[in-house]
Design a protein around this motif. Structure first.
Motif, mmCIF file in Angstrom:
data_model
loop_
_atom_site.group_PDB
_atom_site.id
_atom_site.type_symbol
_atom_site.label_atom_id
_atom_site.label_comp_id
_atom_site.label_asym_id
_atom_site.label_seq_id
_atom_site.Cartn_x
_atom_site.Cartn_y
_atom_site.Cartn_z
ATOM 1 N N PHE A 40 -1.551 3.131 -27.845
ATOM 2 C CA PHE A 40 -1.268 3.537 -29.224
ATOM 3 C C PHE A 40 -2.506 4.177 -29.847
ATOM 4 C CE2 PHE A 40 -0.035 2.699 -33.762
ATOM 5 C CZ PHE A 40 1.100 3.492 -33.754
ATOM 6 N N ILE A 41 -3.661 3.583 -29.577
ATOM 7 C CA ILE A 41 -4.904 4.152 -30.110
ATOM 8 C C ILE A 41 -5.141 5.549 -29.526
ATOM 9 C CG2 ILE A 41 -7.437 3.876 -30.144
ATOM 10 C CD1 ILE A 41 -6.061 1.963 -32.078
ATOM 11 N N LYS A 42 -4.796 5.726 -28.237
ATOM 12 C CA LYS A 42 -4.934 7.067 -27.633
ATOM 13 C C LYS A 42 -4.032 8.071 -28.343
ATOM 14 C CE LYS A 42 -6.191 5.953 -22.868
ATOM 15 N NZ LYS A 42 -5.543 5.566 -21.611
ATOM 16 N N LEU A 43 -2.841 7.626 -28.725
ATOM 17 C CA LEU A 43 -1.935 8.522 -29.450
ATOM 18 C C LEU A 43 -2.555 8.928 -30.785
ATOM 19 C CD1 LEU A 43 1.498 6.714 -28.904
ATOM 20 C CD2 LEU A 43 0.725 8.798 -27.803
ATOM 21 N N LEU A 44 -3.130 7.963 -31.462
ATOM 22 C CA LEU A 44 -3.757 8.264 -32.763
ATOM 23 C C LEU A 44 -4.949 9.203 -32.577
ATOM 24 C CD1 LEU A 44 -3.871 4.769 -34.525
ATOM 25 C CD2 LEU A 44 -1.994 6.379 -34.344
ATOM 26 N N ALA A 45 -5.704 8.946 -31.519
ATOM 27 C CA ALA A 45 -6.911 9.747 -31.284
ATOM 28 C C ALA A 45 -6.553 11.181 -30.944
ATOM 29 C CB ALA A 45 -7.735 9.118 -30.160
ATOM 30 N N SER A 46 -5.330 11.420 -30.438
ATOM 31 C CA SER A 46 -4.944 12.784 -30.073
ATOM 32 C C SER A 46 -4.854 13.688 -31.304
ATOM 33 C CB SER A 46 -3.607 12.793 -29.323
ATOM 34 O OG SER A 46 -2.532 12.607 -30.230
ATOM 35 N N PHE A 47 -4.844 13.110 -32.485
ATOM 36 C CA PHE A 47 -4.758 13.924 -33.707
ATOM 37 C C PHE A 47 -6.117 14.319 -34.262
ATOM 38 C CE2 PHE A 47 -0.586 12.002 -33.728
ATOM 39 C CZ PHE A 47 0.223 13.020 -34.188
ATOM 40 N N THR A 48 -7.175 13.721 -33.718
ATOM 41 C CA THR A 48 -8.489 14.011 -34.332
ATOM 42 C C THR A 48 -9.049 15.350 -33.894
ATOM 43 O OG1 THR A 48 -9.572 12.788 -32.589
ATOM 44 C CG2 THR A 48 -9.167 11.612 -34.652
ATOM 45 N N LEU B 22 -0.946 -8.152 -31.208
ATOM 46 C CA LEU B 22 -1.062 -6.688 -31.093
ATOM 47 C C LEU B 22 -1.608 -6.096 -32.397
ATOM 48 C CD1 LEU B 22 -0.615 -3.976 -29.684
ATOM 49 C CD2 LEU B 22 1.804 -4.083 -30.344
ATOM 50 N N ALA B 23 -1.116 -6.602 -33.525
ATOM 51 C CA ALA B 23 -1.596 -6.093 -34.815
ATOM 52 C C ALA B 23 -3.094 -6.365 -34.973
ATOM 53 C CB ALA B 23 -0.816 -6.738 -35.960
ATOM 54 N N ASP B 24 -3.513 -7.564 -34.594
ATOM 55 C CA ASP B 24 -4.945 -7.901 -34.685
ATOM 56 C C ASP B 24 -5.776 -6.973 -33.802
ATOM 57 O OD1 ASP B 24 -4.660 -9.978 -36.513
ATOM 58 O OD2 ASP B 24 -4.382 -11.505 -34.965
ATOM 59 N N GLU B 25 -5.250 -6.732 -32.591
ATOM 60 C CA GLU B 25 -5.986 -5.885 -31.649
ATOM 61 C C GLU B 25 -6.062 -4.439 -32.151
ATOM 62 O OE1 GLU B 25 -4.322 -6.095 -27.725
ATOM 63 O OE2 GLU B 25 -5.952 -4.868 -26.866
ATOM 64 N N LEU B 26 -4.955 -3.960 -32.696
ATOM 65 C CA LEU B 26 -4.944 -2.589 -33.226
ATOM 66 C C LEU B 26 -5.965 -2.457 -34.348
ATOM 67 C CD1 LEU B 26 -1.127 -1.719 -33.402
ATOM 68 C CD2 LEU B 26 -2.856 -0.660 -31.927
ATOM 69 N N ARG B 27 -5.967 -3.439 -35.200
ATOM 70 C CA ARG B 27 -6.875 -3.385 -36.339
ATOM 71 C C ARG B 27 -8.332 -3.332 -35.862
ATOM 72 N NH1 ARG B 27 -6.724 -5.967 -42.210
ATOM 73 N NH2 ARG B 27 -8.563 -4.843 -42.832
ATOM 74 N N LYS B 28 -8.616 -4.152 -34.857
ATOM 75 C CA LYS B 28 -9.980 -4.199 -34.325
ATOM 76 C C LYS B 28 -10.360 -2.863 -33.689
ATOM 77 C CE LYS B 28 -10.600 -8.320 -32.574
ATOM 78 N NZ LYS B 28 -10.377 -9.194 -31.398
ATOM 79 N N LYS B 29 -9.459 -2.347 -32.851
ATOM 80 C CA LYS B 29 -9.731 -1.084 -32.142
ATOM 81 C C LYS B 29 -9.835 0.091 -33.122
ATOM 82 C CE LYS B 29 -8.032 -1.408 -27.380
ATOM 83 N NZ LYS B 29 -8.571 -2.685 -27.031
ATOM 84 N N LEU B 30 -9.050 0.014 -34.175
ATOM 85 C CA LEU B 30 -9.023 1.097 -35.154
ATOM 86 C C LEU B 30 -10.370 1.267 -35.849
ATOM 87 C CD1 LEU B 30 -6.451 2.683 -35.776
ATOM 88 C CD2 LEU B 30 -6.278 1.409 -37.889
ATOM 89 N N ALA B 31 -11.080 0.163 -35.959
ATOM 90 C CA ALA B 31 -12.388 0.216 -36.623
ATOM 91 C C ALA B 31 -13.338 1.133 -35.861
ATOM 92 C CB ALA B 31 -12.964 -1.195 -36.728
ATOM 93 N N GLY B 32 -13.071 1.323 -34.564
ATOM 94 C CA GLY B 32 -13.974 2.128 -33.738
ATOM 95 C C GLY B 32 -13.621 3.601 -33.669
ATOM 96 N N ILE B 33 -12.529 4.017 -34.285
ATOM 97 C CA ILE B 33 -12.199 5.447 -34.213
ATOM 98 C C ILE B 33 -12.033 6.024 -35.618
ATOM 99 C CG2 ILE B 33 -10.986 5.175 -32.010
ATOM 100 C CD1 ILE B 33 -8.387 5.865 -33.642
ATOM 101 N N ARG B 34 -12.185 7.355 -35.689
ATOM 102 C CA ARG B 34 -11.965 8.013 -36.984
ATOM 103 C C ARG B 34 -10.610 8.695 -36.966
ATOM 104 N NH1 ARG B 34 -15.718 12.340 -38.518
ATOM 105 N NH2 ARG B 34 -14.170 13.157 -39.955
ATOM 106 N N LEU B 35 -9.740 8.248 -37.840
ATOM 107 C CA LEU B 35 -8.410 8.845 -37.871
ATOM 108 C C LEU B 35 -8.469 10.231 -38.502
ATOM 109 C CD1 LEU B 35 -5.921 6.064 -39.071
ATOM 110 C CD2 LEU B 35 -6.268 6.965 -36.772
ATOM 111 N N ALA B 36 -7.616 11.114 -38.003
ATOM 112 C CA ALA B 36 -7.533 12.450 -38.601
ATOM 113 C C ALA B 36 -7.175 12.307 -40.079
ATOM 114 C CB ALA B 36 -6.451 13.259 -37.896
ATOM 115 N N PRO B 37 -7.764 13.140 -40.928
ATOM 116 C CA PRO B 37 -7.426 13.045 -42.347
ATOM 117 C C PRO B 37 -5.932 13.329 -42.543
ATOM 118 C CG PRO B 37 -8.867 14.942 -41.916
ATOM 119 C CD PRO B 37 -8.707 14.210 -40.625
ATOM 120 N N ASN B 38 -5.317 12.622 -43.440
ATOM 121 C CA ASN B 38 -3.891 12.794 -43.743
ATOM 122 C C ASN B 38 -2.934 12.301 -42.665
ATOM 123 O OD1 ASN B 38 -4.583 14.038 -46.145
ATOM 124 N ND2 ASN B 38 -4.644 16.043 -45.171
#
Ligand code: PGA
Length: 256
Positions: free
Chosen positions: A248-256, A23-39
């Motif tokens: 989880f990535i969708k949750l992170l993306a909801s902040f952008t 899961l950690a490997d997958e998150l890391r990979k998927k995270l590369a494709g999105i821009r996290l909200a600053p802060n």
């Protein structure tokens, strides 16, 4: 100084060390494709057996490593326990303390929880103090009393140094793991009670810059914004929706 939200994934006892690493490997990979909200701060809390491996997978990424519990003593004859310095040695930055599942199944008291908060802070880790009422406590009108007691007792004798951070997670016990999150207005009311308790304990500047109050309990990509848009709520603690990379990535993306 912090001015963003925090999102904490609590993987509970759901994944073994191999599934956690995957899961950690997958998150890391998927995270590369999105821009996290600053802060935006993002933390995942695997079980103890997976901490080293998940920490390795996340090293150098935007995801921080957290733990689900900690023991209050530093070292010695405490069979089966893990200390704050042991967690710190693995790169753990944040630790969940007093989760309702531990209060229920392991009979953790406010006194024990208080010692764990102190242990985490002593190693410069951020404790996530979980508080929340059961259904019965809410039914008989004790919600506010319970929240005030858990905050005041959990933080008894604790002063925050300039570098210490603290998170208080409001988690109504009766909605955890149900898929049915609490009415946002009820969450807002509970958060106000928690904030009022904090005002009695710490100066306003400390609360503003070092303490976050967050919501947890059946948060998912469809309802997260109902909570994170409430001004007093500075993030979420997520169980079920955090153990599937896509959610989880969708949750992170909801902040952008
Ligand atoms: P849940 O768990 O999101 O599955 O309700 C939250 C928690 O227990 O921290």
């Amino acid at each position: 100084m912090h001015d963003g939200h925090i999102i904490i994934g609590n993987w509970k006892m759901n994944l073994d060390a191999f599934a956690s690493r995957a899961l950690a490997d997958e998150l890391r990979k998927k995270l590369a494709g999105i821009r996290l909200a600053p802060n935006l701060e993002v933390v995942v809390c695997p079980s103890y057996d997976a901490l080293a491996s998940v920490g390795e997978a996340l090293s150098g990424s935007a995801l921080q490593l957290g733990a689900q519990d900690v023991f209050w003593q530093e070292k010695g004859a405490y069979t089966g326990e893990i200390s704050a310095s042991m967690l710190a040695a693995l790169g753990v930055r944040l630790v969940i303390v007093g989760h309702s599942e531990r209060r229920t199944h392991l009979h953790e008291t406010d006194e024990l929880v208080n010692m764990k908060v102190k242990a985490a802070l002593s190693q410069g880790m951020t404790p996530v103090l979980c508080v929340g009422e059961t259904y019965d406590e809410r039914r008989i009108g004790h919600t506010e009393l319970i929240l005030m007691r858990q905050v005041v007792e959990g933080l008894k004798g604790i002063t925050l140094g300039p570098d210490n951070k603290l998170v208080i997670a409001y988690e109504p016990v009766w909605v955890i793991g149900t898929g049915q999150a609490i009415d946002p207005a009820q969450a807002e009311r509970a958060i106000q009670v928690i904030r009022q308790s904090l005002i009695d304990l710490y100066p306003p500047a400390t609360i503003a810059t070092q303490i976050r109050v967050i919501y947890g309990g059946s948060v998912d990509p469809g309802n997260i914004a109902n909570y994170t848009t409430i001004p007093g709520i500075r993030g979420v603690l997520v169980g079920a929706a955090s153990i599937h990379a896509e959610n989880f990535i969708k949750l992170l993306a909801s902040f952008t």
